[in-house]
Design a protein around this motif. Structure first.
Motif, PDB file in Angstrom:
ATOM      1  N   ALA A 195       0.834  -1.212   0.000  1.00  0.00           N
ATOM      2  CA  ALA A 195       0.000   0.000   0.000  1.00  0.00           C
ATOM      3  C   ALA A 195       0.866   1.260   0.000  1.00  0.00           C
ATOM      4  CB  ALA A 195      -0.923  -0.010   1.214  1.00  0.00           C
ATOM      5  N   ARG A 196       1.959   1.228   0.761  1.00  0.00           N
ATOM      6  CA  ARG A 196       2.832   2.404   0.804  1.00  0.00           C
ATOM      7  C   ARG A 196       3.419   2.682  -0.579  1.00  0.00           C
ATOM      8  NH1 ARG A 196       6.184   0.754   4.431  1.00  0.00           N
ATOM      9  NH2 ARG A 196       7.841   0.080   3.019  1.00  0.00           N
ATOM     10  N   GLU A 197       3.830   1.625  -1.283  1.00  0.00           N
ATOM     11  CA  GLU A 197       4.401   1.825  -2.614  1.00  0.00           C
ATOM     12  C   GLU A 197       3.362   2.310  -3.618  1.00  0.00           C
ATOM     13  OE1 GLU A 197       6.409  -1.768  -3.707  1.00  0.00           O
ATOM     14  OE2 GLU A 197       8.097  -1.384  -2.329  1.00  0.00           O
ATOM     15  N   ALA A 198       2.100   2.084  -3.317  1.00  0.00           N
ATOM     16  CA  ALA A 198       1.023   2.604  -4.169  1.00  0.00           C
ATOM     17  C   ALA A 198       0.686   4.050  -3.830  1.00  0.00           C
ATOM     18  CB  ALA A 198      -0.228   1.737  -4.028  1.00  0.00           C
ATOM     19  N   GLY A 199       1.311   4.588  -2.765  1.00  0.00           N
ATOM     20  CA  GLY A 199       1.075   5.974  -2.375  1.00  0.00           C
ATOM     21  C   GLY A 199      -0.011   6.160  -1.339  1.00  0.00           C
ATOM     22  N   MET A 200      -0.468   5.064  -0.728  1.00  0.00           N
ATOM     23  CA  MET A 200      -1.547   5.135   0.248  1.00  0.00           C
ATOM     24  C   MET A 200      -1.000   5.340   1.657  1.00  0.00           C
ATOM     25  SD  MET A 200      -3.683   1.899  -1.305  1.00  0.00           S
ATOM     26  CE  MET A 200      -5.085   1.942  -0.204  1.00  0.00           C
ATOM     27  N   ARG A 201      -1.853   5.803   2.542  1.00  0.00           N
ATOM     28  CA  ARG A 201      -1.557   5.785   3.969  1.00  0.00           C
ATOM     29  C   ARG A 201      -1.699   4.347   4.465  1.00  0.00           C
ATOM     30  NH1 ARG A 201       0.813  10.317   6.362  1.00  0.00           N
ATOM     31  NH2 ARG A 201      -0.208  12.223   5.652  1.00  0.00           N
ATOM     32  N   THR A 202      -0.997   4.009   5.531  1.00  0.00           N
ATOM     33  CA  THR A 202      -1.014   2.623   5.984  1.00  0.00           C
ATOM     34  C   THR A 202      -1.236   2.531   7.490  1.00  0.00           C
ATOM     35  OG1 THR A 202       1.404   2.647   6.254  1.00  0.00           O
ATOM     36  CG2 THR A 202       0.533   1.860   4.147  1.00  0.00           C
ATOM     37  N   ALA A 203      -1.956   1.482   7.885  1.00  0.00           N
ATOM     38  CA  ALA A 203      -2.174   1.185   9.306  1.00  0.00           C
ATOM     39  C   ALA A 203      -1.920  -0.306   9.512  1.00  0.00           C
ATOM     40  CB  ALA A 203      -3.587   1.556   9.738  1.00  0.00           C
ATOM     41  N   TRP A 204      -0.988  -0.602  10.392  1.00  0.00           N
ATOM     42  CA  TRP A 204      -0.655  -1.996  10.700  1.00  0.00           C
ATOM     43  C   TRP A 204      -1.556  -2.480  11.820  1.00  0.00           C
ATOM     44  CZ3 TRP A 204       3.958  -3.850  14.063  1.00  0.00           C
ATOM     45  CH2 TRP A 204       4.102  -5.239  13.945  1.00  0.00           C
ATOM     46  N   LEU A 205      -2.311  -3.545  11.558  1.00  0.00           N
ATOM     47  CA  LEU A 205      -3.150  -4.144  12.594  1.00  0.00           C
ATOM     48  C   LEU A 205      -2.314  -5.216  13.285  1.00  0.00           C
ATOM     49  CD1 LEU A 205      -6.039  -3.805  13.645  1.00  0.00           C
ATOM     50  CD2 LEU A 205      -6.643  -5.850  12.374  1.00  0.00           C
ATOM     51  N   ASN A 206      -1.815  -4.895  14.440  1.00  0.00           N
ATOM     52  CA  ASN A 206      -0.851  -5.739  15.147  1.00  0.00           C
ATOM     53  C   ASN A 206      -1.526  -6.397  16.344  1.00  0.00           C
ATOM     54  OD1 ASN A 206       1.466  -6.893  16.180  1.00  0.00           O
ATOM     55  ND2 ASN A 206       2.347  -4.959  16.913  1.00  0.00           N
ATOM     56  N   ARG A 207      -2.349  -7.396  16.068  1.00  0.00           N
ATOM     57  CA  ARG A 207      -3.098  -8.070  17.131  1.00  0.00           C
ATOM     58  C   ARG A 207      -2.188  -8.842  18.079  1.00  0.00           C
ATOM     59  NH1 ARG A 207      -8.578  -8.229  16.517  1.00  0.00           N
ATOM     60  NH2 ARG A 207      -9.451  -7.632  14.480  1.00  0.00           N
ATOM     61  N   LYS A 208      -1.050  -9.305  17.605  1.00  0.00           N
ATOM     62  CA  LYS A 208      -0.158 -10.120  18.430  1.00  0.00           C
ATOM     63  C   LYS A 208       0.887  -9.295  19.177  1.00  0.00           C
ATOM     64  CE  LYS A 208      -0.619 -14.087  15.311  1.00  0.00           C
ATOM     65  NZ  LYS A 208       0.102 -15.029  14.417  1.00  0.00           N
ATOM     66  N   GLN A 209       0.831  -7.988  19.008  1.00  0.00           N
ATOM     67  CA  GLN A 209       1.796  -7.089  19.656  1.00  0.00           C
ATOM     68  C   GLN A 209       3.239  -7.461  19.286  1.00  0.00           C
ATOM     69  OE1 GLN A 209       0.639  -4.269  21.508  1.00  0.00           O
ATOM     70  NE2 GLN A 209      -1.141  -5.060  20.381  1.00  0.00           N
ATOM     71  N   ASP A 210       3.450  -7.732  17.995  1.00  0.00           N
ATOM     72  CA  ASP A 210       4.785  -8.039  17.500  1.00  0.00           C
ATOM     73  C   ASP A 210       5.623  -6.766  17.388  1.00  0.00           C
ATOM     74  OD1 ASP A 210       4.245 -10.758  17.229  1.00  0.00           O
ATOM     75  OD2 ASP A 210       3.487 -10.525  15.174  1.00  0.00           O
ATOM     76  N   SER A 211       6.937  -6.952  17.315  1.00  0.00           N
ATOM     77  CA  SER A 211       7.834  -5.830  17.047  1.00  0.00           C
ATOM     78  C   SER A 211       7.906  -5.603  15.541  1.00  0.00           C
ATOM     79  CB  SER A 211       9.230  -6.118  17.597  1.00  0.00           C
ATOM     80  OG  SER A 211       9.194  -6.294  18.991  1.00  0.00           O
ATOM     81  N   TRP A 212       8.085  -4.355  15.153  1.00  0.00           N
ATOM     82  CA  TRP A 212       8.216  -4.038  13.732  1.00  0.00           C
ATOM     83  C   TRP A 212       9.667  -4.264  13.321  1.00  0.00           C
ATOM     84  CZ3 TRP A 212       4.889  -3.230   9.887  1.00  0.00           C
ATOM     85  CH2 TRP A 212       5.390  -2.732   8.670  1.00  0.00           C
ATOM     86  N   ASN A 213       9.892  -5.226  12.430  1.00  0.00           N
ATOM     87  CA  ASN A 213      11.246  -5.573  12.011  1.00  0.00           C
ATOM     88  C   ASN A 213      11.412  -5.439  10.507  1.00  0.00           C
ATOM     89  OD1 ASN A 213      12.126  -6.356  14.668  1.00  0.00           O
ATOM     90  ND2 ASN A 213      10.902  -8.217  14.428  1.00  0.00           N
ATOM     91  N   HIS A 214      10.798  -4.398   9.950  1.00  0.00           N
ATOM     92  CA  HIS A 214      10.827  -4.225   8.508  1.00  0.00           C
ATOM     93  C   HIS A 214      11.293  -2.812   8.185  1.00  0.00           C
ATOM     94  CE1 HIS A 214       8.639  -8.052   8.106  1.00  0.00           C
ATOM     95  NE2 HIS A 214       8.035  -7.658   9.214  1.00  0.00           N
TER      96      HIS A 214
END
Length: 245
Positions: A195-214
């Protein structure tokens, strides 16, 4: 997020992933495999004996590797798998179709996360909602289609997430610029990167409370859909207070 940040984001529609965003997908896959196997054992026992659940799963993976041109269409992959499984036996094409219908039926017997129904209703009251999915879920069969303007499946577009083309297609159908659409999903690559590469805003639904490693982080992060719905309502209420009477 602070209200002033919300006000700066010109969001006019929301696109939502389906699997692992509105419902958990692994229990569905498990039920599909078990019920298709049970149906085969009753109606086509020779096929069931030759292709128990694990063997059928491996055959499906093999078909996917051999036919990368269908990576965007899990339905075709499933049908090709069944054709391969039925090939050695003297059974008509209608038996493949009947088996596939079991797959379709059970695939759409999902159990939504507890927060999903109320959150969808609240979000749809704020902004237009659309779905963008690589999977084969049918919101009409599931009973959630009333919350969405339309649904986009990779099989219909010919490309799968994270290809930006599928996200741009949604924006074009909405008639809204990409930066005015917020895409929400659980997958850091398929959803957020695409979605970001398409130019959209993004929201990560992090139900498992993972760390962002990207790479670059999403614009927003929520632990469940209820939090997202509350954020959208807060933003809508703030906009209404700013509007002249």
């Amino acid at each position: 997020l602070p209200i002033f940040i919300a006000a700066r984001m010109d969001i006019r529609a929301v696109s939502l992933d389906l699997d692992d965003t509105l419902w958990p997908i692994q229990p569905v896959i498990d039920r599909v495999e078990k019920q298709v196997d049970a149906w085969l054992r009753t109606h086509c026992p020779q096929v069931a004996a030759a292709w128990p659940i694990e063997a059928m799963r491996q055959l499906r993976d093999e078909v996917a590797r051999q036919h990368p041109e269908f990576n965007h269409d899990f339905g075709i992959q499933r049908k090709l798998t069944l054709q391969r499984a039925f090939a050695p036996f003297s059974l008509g094409e209608d038996w493949i179709d009947r088996t596939y219908e079991v797959y379709v039926r059970v695939r759409n017997e999902v159990e939504c996360y507890a927060d999903t129904p109320a959150a969808l209703e609240a979000m749809a009251a704020c902004l237009p909602l659309v779905s963008i999915s690589n999977g084969t879920a049918d919101l009409g069969r599931i009973g959630l289609h009333g919350h969405f303007r339309f649904s986009i499946c990779a099989s219909e577009i010919g490309v799968a997430k994270p290809d930006p083309a599928i996200f741009r297609h949604a924006c074009e159908r909405l008639g809204i610029l990409p930066h005015q659409v917020l895409h929400v999903g659980d997958d850091p690559v398929a959803d957020i990167k695409g979605a970001r590469e398409a130019g959209m805003r993004t929201a990560w639904l992090n139900r498992k409370q993972d760390s962002w490693n990207h790479e670059a982080r999403p614009d927003l992060e929520f632990g469940n859909l209820g939090e997202l719905a509350a954020w959208l309502q807060q933003r809508a209420n703030h906009s209404e207070r700013k509007s002249p009477t």
